[in-house]
Design a protein around this motif. Structure first.
Motif, PDB file in Angstrom:
ATOM      1  N   TYR B  26     -24.684  61.926 -12.060  1.00  0.00           N
ATOM      2  CA  TYR B  26     -25.560  61.806 -13.231  1.00  0.00           C
ATOM      3  C   TYR B  26     -25.704  63.146 -13.944  1.00  0.00           C
ATOM      4  O   TYR B  26     -25.772  63.196 -15.177  1.00  0.00           O
ATOM      5  N   LEU B  29     -22.892  63.512 -16.283  1.00  0.00           N
ATOM      6  CA  LEU B  29     -23.057  62.649 -17.458  1.00  0.00           C
ATOM      7  C   LEU B  29     -24.040  63.294 -18.451  1.00  0.00           C
ATOM      8  O   LEU B  29     -23.809  63.296 -19.664  1.00  0.00           O
ATOM      9  N   THR B  30     -25.125  63.872 -17.931  1.00  0.00           N
ATOM     10  CA  THR B  30     -26.077  64.531 -18.835  1.00  0.00           C
ATOM     11  C   THR B  30     -25.477  65.826 -19.384  1.00  0.00           C
ATOM     12  O   THR B  30     -25.760  66.197 -20.518  1.00  0.00           O
ATOM     13  N   PHE B  32     -22.382  66.251 -20.097  1.00  0.00           N
ATOM     14  CA  PHE B  32     -21.531  65.765 -21.185  1.00  0.00           C
ATOM     15  C   PHE B  32     -22.360  65.566 -22.449  1.00  0.00           C
ATOM     16  O   PHE B  32     -22.035  66.074 -23.520  1.00  0.00           O
ATOM     17  N   ASP B  33     -23.446  64.820 -22.301  1.00  0.00           N
ATOM     18  CA  ASP B  33     -24.359  64.532 -23.421  1.00  0.00           C
ATOM     19  C   ASP B  33     -24.821  65.793 -24.118  1.00  0.00           C
ATOM     20  O   ASP B  33     -24.809  65.901 -25.330  1.00  0.00           O
ATOM     21  N   ALA B  77     -24.033  53.022 -10.260  1.00  0.00           N
ATOM     22  CA  ALA B  77     -25.274  53.082 -11.055  1.00  0.00           C
ATOM     23  C   ALA B  77     -26.475  53.236 -10.121  1.00  0.00           C
ATOM     24  O   ALA B  77     -27.396  54.009 -10.396  1.00  0.00           O
ATOM     25  N   MET B  80     -26.908  56.777  -8.943  1.00  0.00           N
ATOM     26  CA  MET B  80     -27.371  57.727  -9.963  1.00  0.00           C
ATOM     27  C   MET B  80     -28.829  57.482 -10.354  1.00  0.00           C
ATOM     28  O   MET B  80     -29.553  58.428 -10.677  1.00  0.00           O
ATOM     29  N   VAL B  84     -32.221  59.815 -12.550  1.00  0.00           N
ATOM     30  CA  VAL B  84     -32.225  59.731 -14.013  1.00  0.00           C
ATOM     31  C   VAL B  84     -33.502  60.346 -14.586  1.00  0.00           C
ATOM     32  O   VAL B  84     -33.456  61.179 -15.498  1.00  0.00           O
ATOM     33  N   ASP B  88     -33.366  63.637 -16.902  1.00  0.00           N
ATOM     34  CA  ASP B  88     -33.694  63.394 -18.315  1.00  0.00           C
ATOM     35  C   ASP B  88     -34.917  64.219 -18.722  1.00  0.00           C
ATOM     36  O   ASP B  88     -34.966  64.766 -19.824  1.00  0.00           O
TER      37      ASP B  88
END
Lengths: 224, 224
Positions: B26, B29-30, B32-33, B77, B80, B84, B88
């Protein structure tokens, strides 16, 4: 129309190649941006990762194009700059506000753009023709978008009208911006007319694009 | 502390591995964002492409981690999801508002996180230790960020104070969120204490993290 770019010592054919590589390099960069942005609208972590993965693939394509531009002795930023305003205007004017809008934009908008670039690529000399065809290869996005949008419309048929309207807006905005690009890049227009033979050839090209677009809309379950 | 996760039939060691792979997946992924978002703040097309390229590399890492999770029979999922909220919250609480803030966040924040994950990875069995070390490998971002931030501070020394403050805020927020994560994942805390030997070992680990952090701040030209 002039056959040689003013202020440039390159032959007209090569100017058109550089224009096409430049517009595609910037298009891949904006595709990355948009996919990355739309990834955040994903309803699931899997969907988010799937879009992020496609965004990453676009950067791979961007790199292939900029590498070729450098081989040709071209400054990459300079090659992209003439297309920044039109492509940014397109994306700013069609910013997806939902996950499904983003997917329709990817499927319908990118499909149309890809068809168009592929038609132009057919008139290029090698190795650039092969390179452009390679970077236009689908990164798996089309199938993914198609599957998700169809499933959503099956689950809620009332979505179809709204998404069809959205797709028409995308096409209108795409036409406006591509006319602006071609008007400012005579060598691209020359390439198109020389490649298709004459204006009748251009009309046939537009007919092919329209037919493929309608097929995509129908595949999504939307009225063209 | 319990040594086996409640409601799970996996041994404690494997739960910790899955937790670490899940949080890293995760985190990538963040990352990347955030890189994709910060790319839009770039003052040049080259800078924007450079950040987009680094974002793409993070997705490559994400894919390696999710592949391993699937090998272990774990739902990606699900692995992760527990992380989150904390990750986040960290990113929402430290959203860069300028290009330089984004680069400092990447250099200082990712540097600290990487050091921490690398310490934990040392306690993992193979092949997961090697995998985690591989995905923690720098994607070229650190050098790039360092170069850009240093050049900016040389050009305008008044930036240093503001960016140092920003770096301290990042570290504070990172500590808050990592404490929250560890408090909710006993097996990660167990792994850390067992791996370092005892609480003195944990203190030494924190000392190493602090020293490396100060070195990074100094490299940027900022007061730690």
């Amino acid at each position: 129309m002039t056959s040689v770019e003013e202020g440039s010592s390159r032959p007209a054919g090569q100017s058109a190649v550089i224009d096409l590589l430049g517009v595609l390099a910037y298009a891949e960069l904006t595709a990355f941006d948009r996919l990355a942005e739309d990834a955040r609208l994903a309803p699931t972590l899997e969907g988010r990762a799937a879009l992020a993965r496609m965004a990453a693939a676009e950067i791979g394509h961007h790199d292939r194009l900029t590498q070729r531009l450098r081989e040709l002795g071209v400054d990459v930023a300079q090659a992209m700059t003439p297309f920044v305003a039109a492509l940014d205007a397109f994306h700013d004017g069609t910013r997806a506000s939902t996950w499904l809008e983003g997917l329709v934009k990817a499927y319908v908008g990118d499909g149309l753009a890809t068809d168009f670039y592929r038609e132009v690529a057919a008139f290029l000399p090698q190795p650039d023709r092969a390179l452009v065809e390679e970077v236009l290869d689908d990164t798996g996005h089309a199938d993914f978008a198609l599957r998700e949008v169809r499933a959503a419309i099956v689950a809620d048929p009332t979505l179809a009208g709204r998404l069809a309207l959205w797709a028409r807006r995308l096409v209108g905005e795409a036409l406006t911006q591509s006319q602006a690009v071609i008007a400012e890049h005579e060598q691209l227009a020359d390439l198109l007319i020389a490649g298709t033979g004459d204006l009748t050839g251009v009309a046939r090209l537009l007919q092919r694009l329209t037919t493929a677009h309608s097929a995509r809309m129908q595949a999504l379950g939307l009225n063209p």
